[in-house]
Write a protein that holds these residues in place. Structure first.
Motif, PDB file in Angstrom:
ATOM      1  N   LEU A 124       2.269  12.460  -1.736  1.00  0.00           N
ATOM      2  CA  LEU A 124       3.560  11.916  -1.205  1.00  0.00           C
ATOM      3  C   LEU A 124       4.284  11.272  -2.390  1.00  0.00           C
ATOM      4  O   LEU A 124       3.423  10.932  -3.264  1.00  0.00           O
ATOM      5  CB  LEU A 124       3.695  10.950  -0.144  1.00  0.00           C
ATOM      6  N   SER A 125       5.482  10.940  -2.367  1.00  0.00           N
ATOM      7  CA  SER A 125       6.139  10.237  -3.530  1.00  0.00           C
ATOM      8  C   SER A 125       7.169   9.332  -2.979  1.00  0.00           C
ATOM      9  O   SER A 125       7.442   9.313  -1.709  1.00  0.00           O
ATOM     10  CB  SER A 125       6.764  11.263  -4.650  1.00  0.00           C
ATOM     11  N   TRP A 126       7.828   8.619  -3.789  1.00  0.00           N
ATOM     12  CA  TRP A 126       9.103   7.946  -3.247  1.00  0.00           C
ATOM     13  C   TRP A 126      10.200   8.476  -2.925  1.00  0.00           C
ATOM     14  O   TRP A 126      10.957   7.858  -2.014  1.00  0.00           O
ATOM     15  CB  TRP A 126       9.516   6.990  -4.588  1.00  0.00           C
ATOM     16  N   GLY A 127      10.410   9.736  -2.878  1.00  0.00           N
ATOM     17  CA  GLY A 127      11.441  10.581  -2.260  1.00  0.00           C
ATOM     18  C   GLY A 127      10.951  11.020  -0.908  1.00  0.00           C
ATOM     19  O   GLY A 127      11.753  11.660  -0.316  1.00  0.00           O
ATOM     20  N   GLY A 128       9.993  10.635  -0.378  1.00  0.00           N
ATOM     21  CA  GLY A 128       9.660  11.188   0.940  1.00  0.00           C
ATOM     22  C   GLY A 128       9.944  10.471   2.006  1.00  0.00           C
ATOM     23  O   GLY A 128      11.215   9.767   2.124  1.00  0.00           O
ATOM     24  N   THR A 146       2.378   6.448   8.756  1.00  0.00           N
ATOM     25  CA  THR A 146       2.078   7.806   8.279  1.00  0.00           C
ATOM     26  C   THR A 146       3.040   8.412   7.456  1.00  0.00           C
ATOM     27  O   THR A 146       4.124   8.963   7.945  1.00  0.00           O
ATOM     28  CB  THR A 146       1.679   8.651   9.558  1.00  0.00           C
ATOM     29  N   PRO A 147       3.362   8.032   5.994  1.00  0.00           N
ATOM     30  CA  PRO A 147       4.169   8.153   5.185  1.00  0.00           C
ATOM     31  C   PRO A 147       3.897   9.663   4.753  1.00  0.00           C
ATOM     32  O   PRO A 147       2.670  10.014   4.551  1.00  0.00           O
ATOM     33  CB  PRO A 147       4.316   7.555   4.060  1.00  0.00           C
ATOM     34  N   SER A 148       4.918  10.598   4.173  1.00  0.00           N
ATOM     35  CA  SER A 148       4.421  11.699   3.539  1.00  0.00           C
ATOM     36  C   SER A 148       5.914  12.403   2.869  1.00  0.00           C
ATOM     37  O   SER A 148       6.842  11.421   2.601  1.00  0.00           O
ATOM     38  CB  SER A 148       4.415  12.719   4.581  1.00  0.00           C
ATOM     39  N   GLY A 149       5.889  13.293   2.169  1.00  0.00           N
ATOM     40  CA  GLY A 149       7.075  14.103   1.492  1.00  0.00           C
ATOM     41  C   GLY A 149       6.945  13.777   0.184  1.00  0.00           C
ATOM     42  O   GLY A 149       6.531  12.731  -0.454  1.00  0.00           O
ATOM     43  N   GLY A 150       7.359  14.772  -0.569  1.00  0.00           N
ATOM     44  CA  GLY A 150       7.588  14.663  -2.277  1.00  0.00           C
ATOM     45  C   GLY A 150       6.329  14.841  -2.796  1.00  0.00           C
ATOM     46  O   GLY A 150       5.930  14.362  -3.779  1.00  0.00           O
ATOM     47  N   TRP A 151       5.255  15.391  -2.143  1.00  0.00           N
ATOM     48  CA  TRP A 151       4.093  15.884  -2.485  1.00  0.00           C
ATOM     49  C   TRP A 151       4.018  16.762  -3.777  1.00  0.00           C
ATOM     50  O   TRP A 151       4.989  17.588  -3.889  1.00  0.00           O
ATOM     51  CB  TRP A 151       2.937  16.260  -1.322  1.00  0.00           C
ATOM     52  N   MET A 209       0.710  -1.219   0.063  1.00  0.00           N
ATOM     53  CA  MET A 209       0.136   0.119   0.020  1.00  0.00           C
ATOM     54  C   MET A 209       0.887   1.258   0.014  1.00  0.00           C
ATOM     55  O   MET A 209       0.611   2.274  -0.566  1.00  0.00           O
ATOM     56  CB  MET A 209      -0.904   0.082   1.287  1.00  0.00           C
ATOM     57  N   LEU A 210       1.990   1.176   0.874  1.00  0.00           N
ATOM     58  CA  LEU A 210       2.792   2.365   0.731  1.00  0.00           C
ATOM     59  C   LEU A 210       3.444   2.708  -0.615  1.00  0.00           C
ATOM     60  O   LEU A 210       3.466   3.538  -1.171  1.00  0.00           O
ATOM     61  CB  LEU A 210       3.919   2.134   1.864  1.00  0.00           C
ATOM     62  N   ALA A 211       3.729   1.474  -1.125  1.00  0.00           N
ATOM     63  CA  ALA A 211       4.486   1.604  -2.546  1.00  0.00           C
ATOM     64  C   ALA A 211       3.296   2.190  -3.462  1.00  0.00           C
ATOM     65  O   ALA A 211       3.777   3.118  -4.521  1.00  0.00           O
ATOM     66  CB  ALA A 211       5.072   0.298  -3.077  1.00  0.00           C
ATOM     67  N   ALA A 212       2.361   1.841  -3.371  1.00  0.00           N
ATOM     68  CA  ALA A 212       1.056   2.207  -4.329  1.00  0.00           C
ATOM     69  C   ALA A 212       0.899   3.599  -4.154  1.00  0.00           C
ATOM     70  O   ALA A 212       0.761   4.423  -4.946  1.00  0.00           O
ATOM     71  CB  ALA A 212      -0.197   1.454  -4.375  1.00  0.00           C
ATOM     72  N   THR A 213       0.635   3.899  -3.027  1.00  0.00           N
ATOM     73  CA  THR A 213       0.367   5.640  -2.846  1.00  0.00           C
ATOM     74  C   THR A 213       1.567   6.399  -3.168  1.00  0.00           C
ATOM     75  O   THR A 213       1.132   7.558  -3.544  1.00  0.00           O
ATOM     76  CB  THR A 213      -0.110   5.759  -1.165  1.00  0.00           C
ATOM     77  N   CYS A 214       2.714   5.962  -2.965  1.00  0.00           N
ATOM     78  CA  CYS A 214       3.899   6.654  -3.537  1.00  0.00           C
ATOM     79  C   CYS A 214       3.899   6.889  -4.952  1.00  0.00           C
ATOM     80  O   CYS A 214       4.116   7.857  -5.628  1.00  0.00           O
ATOM     81  CB  CYS A 214       5.189   6.296  -3.087  1.00  0.00           C
ATOM     82  N   THR A 215       3.437   5.932  -5.544  1.00  0.00           N
ATOM     83  CA  THR A 215       3.543   5.712  -7.059  1.00  0.00           C
ATOM     84  C   THR A 215       2.126   6.575  -7.762  1.00  0.00           C
ATOM     85  O   THR A 215       2.246   7.381  -8.762  1.00  0.00           O
ATOM     86  CB  THR A 215       3.280   4.405  -7.563  1.00  0.00           C
ATOM     87  N   MET A 216       1.300   6.767  -6.759  1.00  0.00           N
ATOM     88  CA  MET A 216       0.021   7.567  -7.254  1.00  0.00           C
ATOM     89  C   MET A 216       0.106   9.080  -6.830  1.00  0.00           C
ATOM     90  O   MET A 216      -0.717   9.844  -7.088  1.00  0.00           O
ATOM     91  CB  MET A 216      -1.328   7.013  -6.636  1.00  0.00           C
ATOM     92  N   TRP A 217       1.395   9.570  -6.209  1.00  0.00           N
ATOM     93  CA  TRP A 217       1.254  10.756  -5.782  1.00  0.00           C
ATOM     94  C   TRP A 217       0.288  11.166  -4.866  1.00  0.00           C
ATOM     95  O   TRP A 217      -0.078  12.221  -5.078  1.00  0.00           O
ATOM     96  CB  TRP A 217       1.578  11.733  -7.078  1.00  0.00           C
ATOM     97  N   ASP A 218      -0.082  10.385  -3.995  1.00  0.00           N
ATOM     98  CA  ASP A 218      -1.308  10.646  -3.051  1.00  0.00           C
ATOM     99  C   ASP A 218      -0.875  11.565  -1.962  1.00  0.00           C
ATOM    100  O   ASP A 218      -0.408  10.741  -1.045  1.00  0.00           O
ATOM    101  CB  ASP A 218      -1.756   9.178  -2.649  1.00  0.00           C
TER     102      ASP A 218
END
Length: 641
Positions: free
Chosen positions: A73-77, A462-467, A62-71
């Motif tokens: 946040l992104s992979w650099g967060g 609670t991931p974030s960053g790179g939004w 789920m974390l990987a998917a949300t990062c890919t969708m720019w929800d």
């Protein structure tokens, strides 16, 4: 007779709360539950569960998917997590927050005219933490391969139908995106046309990101071919990101655009496993991350609130709202001054801040009849038997608390939360619900990932960053974090959180877990910057004090205080100062409650939805089942089985 009538009214109030209808149905499962900020991401978690993955595997997917969708946040967060391990019966804390890069000093930013690091662009970046956090969690506590867990995200990077929320955020942020070469190439798929961002439903393809994720999987495969263990193979992918060709391209792209991150910064950084902090509230053990997050603010608030009979006050009565507001102000004042990266703190205050006797003393400071606009940090060192080494900064800080800056008093709501319209000649401030940007701001800034399974694994992230608008680092497809903006440049604001190379900023990100009778009880998280622990505190009280289900509690009307230093947005002290007495209430708040709060010294603003986008899981020990709650704010979504 009056006591009898009051008792009847209170009983009726509790019954009304318990019987309230919800806009979304509660989720039920006996095997697993996956809840997060996007329907497709929740589906990614469900796919992993259906392939016999555990809750850690599903949470990573789920974390990987949300990062890919720019929800938001992104992979650099950055990634922060709490995990309940049923094998050890302990809660584990994962710190995957990046650090300030080489050259990131107060003098550097002040020389460029900043009072705080900038909100956007390469100079807002700390080192990326999410890739390392995901790899570490999966290697240590998951059961599947990185290839299996990343499969849904890789499929999405090859092209997924982009949703309107993200597509519109790209369009609104295109002024920034055009300044950054690599972001422009990825996001502005119709450059030169009236609408330059993708359209809702259009297949959004991210070739560079897919290439990066493919390289991670290839590194894992090569290690397995060389007879490395599952864990070693996953960490080989980690090394390729932080020390190999991916790292080189990330650094090149960052520095080309004016950023500071070096290869040495990436190579030195590592995720950390920590002992979480916790307090006992009426027999329930509540766990949060350490004071490099704002999480202990919720723990402090619970300690203070134990000194009041909240249930007798009644849900969202004037006295209940006032008590919550005053409690949060005291806890935020301590957060704003005493929290920061423990690795850089020679005189940590957290032990004193979480003491019950300190909380009792703080509770005595609350005026039962009026807001205290000067509520400030306490002195936890007194309760630790030590002198306070920061008294001189506390005196300097009073000057910064002066809010007589020509603005209309009160009514301030953080940028990510609302658009306001002032009503002349009144203390009331209305939120313009017709403004389409309002709801997007309210949902922006973070997401949450909650997962649980029948074997007892429970995960809150609670991931974030790179939004968005994000500055992508070279041809990696990875958006850089903007978390450096949460540092301060002035010790008088917070001596623990002054920016320095290698230091983690004090963040708003705050996953939560609670145990009851030694077993998992609640798993919950929310997005929303400085409002996160405000909404999570009220969610917890809604369940524990007022008997709501998790779905009811995610939707229930909450309040927000803005009598705090903002952690995000704005680059001047004036932008970040507290707004004493400013309170956000639900539009359904009764007139009598509004009047009483005004009499208590509050400046009122209103919103249709004030509970925050909360996602939660309740572990029903009595029935051996799992309940899920997913916010009615936007696209948050859950699936159970």
């Amino acid at each position: 007779m009056r006591v009898y009538i009051l008792s009847i009214l209170l009983i009726c109030a509790v019954v009304t709360v318990n019987a309230q209808q919800t806009q979304k149905p509660p989720l039920h499962g006996k095997n697993w539950m996956a809840v997060t900020g996007k329907p497709l991401a929740a589906t990614a978690g469900a796919m992993i569960f259906q392939r016999n993955g555990n809750a850690v595997d599903a949470a990573c997917a789920m974390l990987a998917a949300t990062c890919t969708m720019w929800d938001v946040l992104s992979w650099g967060g950055e990634t922060q997590a709490l995990i309940y391990n049923p094998k050890t019966k302990k809660v584990i804390a994962i710190n995957a927050l990046g650090v300030a890069p080489t050259g990131a000093t107060p003098a550097f930013y002040k020389s460029r005219g900043y009072d705080f690091p900038p909100e956007y662009g390469p100079l807002a970046a700390v080192t990326p933490g999410t890739v390392g956090g995901l790899c570490y969690m999966l290697a240590e506590y998951g059961s599947m391969s990185l290839k299996e867990v990343l499969a849904p995200a890789m499929d999405m990077a090859a092209g997924y139908p982009i949703e309107a929320q993200t597509a519109n955020m790209i369009e609104r942020g295109k002024k920034y995106l055009k300044e950054w070469t690599y972001s422009r190439a990825v996001f502005l798929t119709h450059e030169g046309q009236e609408r330059e961002a993708p359209e809702a439903g259009e297949l959004f393809v991210q070739k560079d990101l897919l290439n990066t994720l493919t390289k991670l999987v290839e590194a894992e495969a090569a290690a397995l071919k060389n007879h490395k263990s599952r864990k070693e193979a996953i960490m080989a992918a980690y090394d390729r990101f932080y020390k190999g060709d991916i790292a080189r391209e990330f650094v090149r792209g960052c520095q080309e655009q004016g950023g500071l991150i070096t290869m040495e910064d990436l190579a030195r950084w590592k995720p950390q496993e920590e002992e979480p902090l916790h307090v006992n509230y009426k027999g329930i053990e509540v766990y949060k991350l350490k004071e490099w997050t704002q999480g202990p603010m919720l723990l402090q608030s619970l300690n203070i609130l134990e000194n009041f009979d909240l249930k007798a006050m009644g849900y969202n009565s004037p006295q209940y709202i006032h008590t919550l507001y005053q409690t949060m102000n005291l806890a935020f004042a301590d957060r704003d001054f005493y929290y920061g990266d423990p690795a850089f703190n020679k005189n940590p205050a957290i032990q004193g801040l979480l003491r019950k006797d300190y909380a009792k003393a703080r509770a005595r400071e609350i005026n039962p009849d009026h807001n205290d606009p000067l509520a400030g940090p306490g002195d936890p060192y007194e309760f630790m038997g030590k002198p306070n080494p920061y008294l001189h900064f506390l005196k300097e800080r009073q000057d910064l608390m002066d809010t007589t800056n020509g603005r209309k008093p009160g009514g301030f709501v953080p940028k990510h939360d609302a658009t306001l319209l002032f009503k002349p000649d009144t203390n009331l401030i209305a939120i313009n619900d017709a403004d389409s940007a309002y709801m997007d701001r309210l949902w922006r800034g973070t997401t949450s990932v909650e997962a649980a399974d029948k074997d007892g694994w429970v995960v809150s992230i609670t991931p974030s960053g790179g939004w968005l608008p994000a500055c992508i680092a070279g041809k990696t497809g990875v958006g850089m974090s903007q978390r450096a903006q949460s540092f301060v440049l002035d010790s008088a604001i917070c001596p623990f959180n002054v920016i320095a190379p290698g230091k983690r900023p004090r963040v708003t990100l705050t996953p939560s877990l609670a145990l009851k009778d030694g077993k998992p009880f609640l798993c919950f998280g929310v997005q929303g910057g400085d409002t996160q622990d405000q909404n999570l505190l009220q969610f917890f009280l809604n369940v524990v004090e007022f008997g709501m289900t998790v779905q009811q509690a995610t939707e229930a009307a909450n309040i927000n205080t803005n009598q705090l230093w903002l952690s995000l947005g704005g680059t001047t002290v004036k932008d970040r100062q507290p707004r004493p007495g400013s309170i956000l209430l639900n539009t359904q708040t009764p007139a009598a409650t509004r009047t009483r709060l005004e009499q208590m010294g509050y400046h009122l603003s209103f919103g249709d939805r004030t509970s925050g986008p909360i996602n939660a899981i309740f572990l029903d020990a009595r029935h051996g089942t799992i309940w899920g709650g997913s916010s009615n704010h936007g696209e948050d979504y859950g699936i159970g089985w």
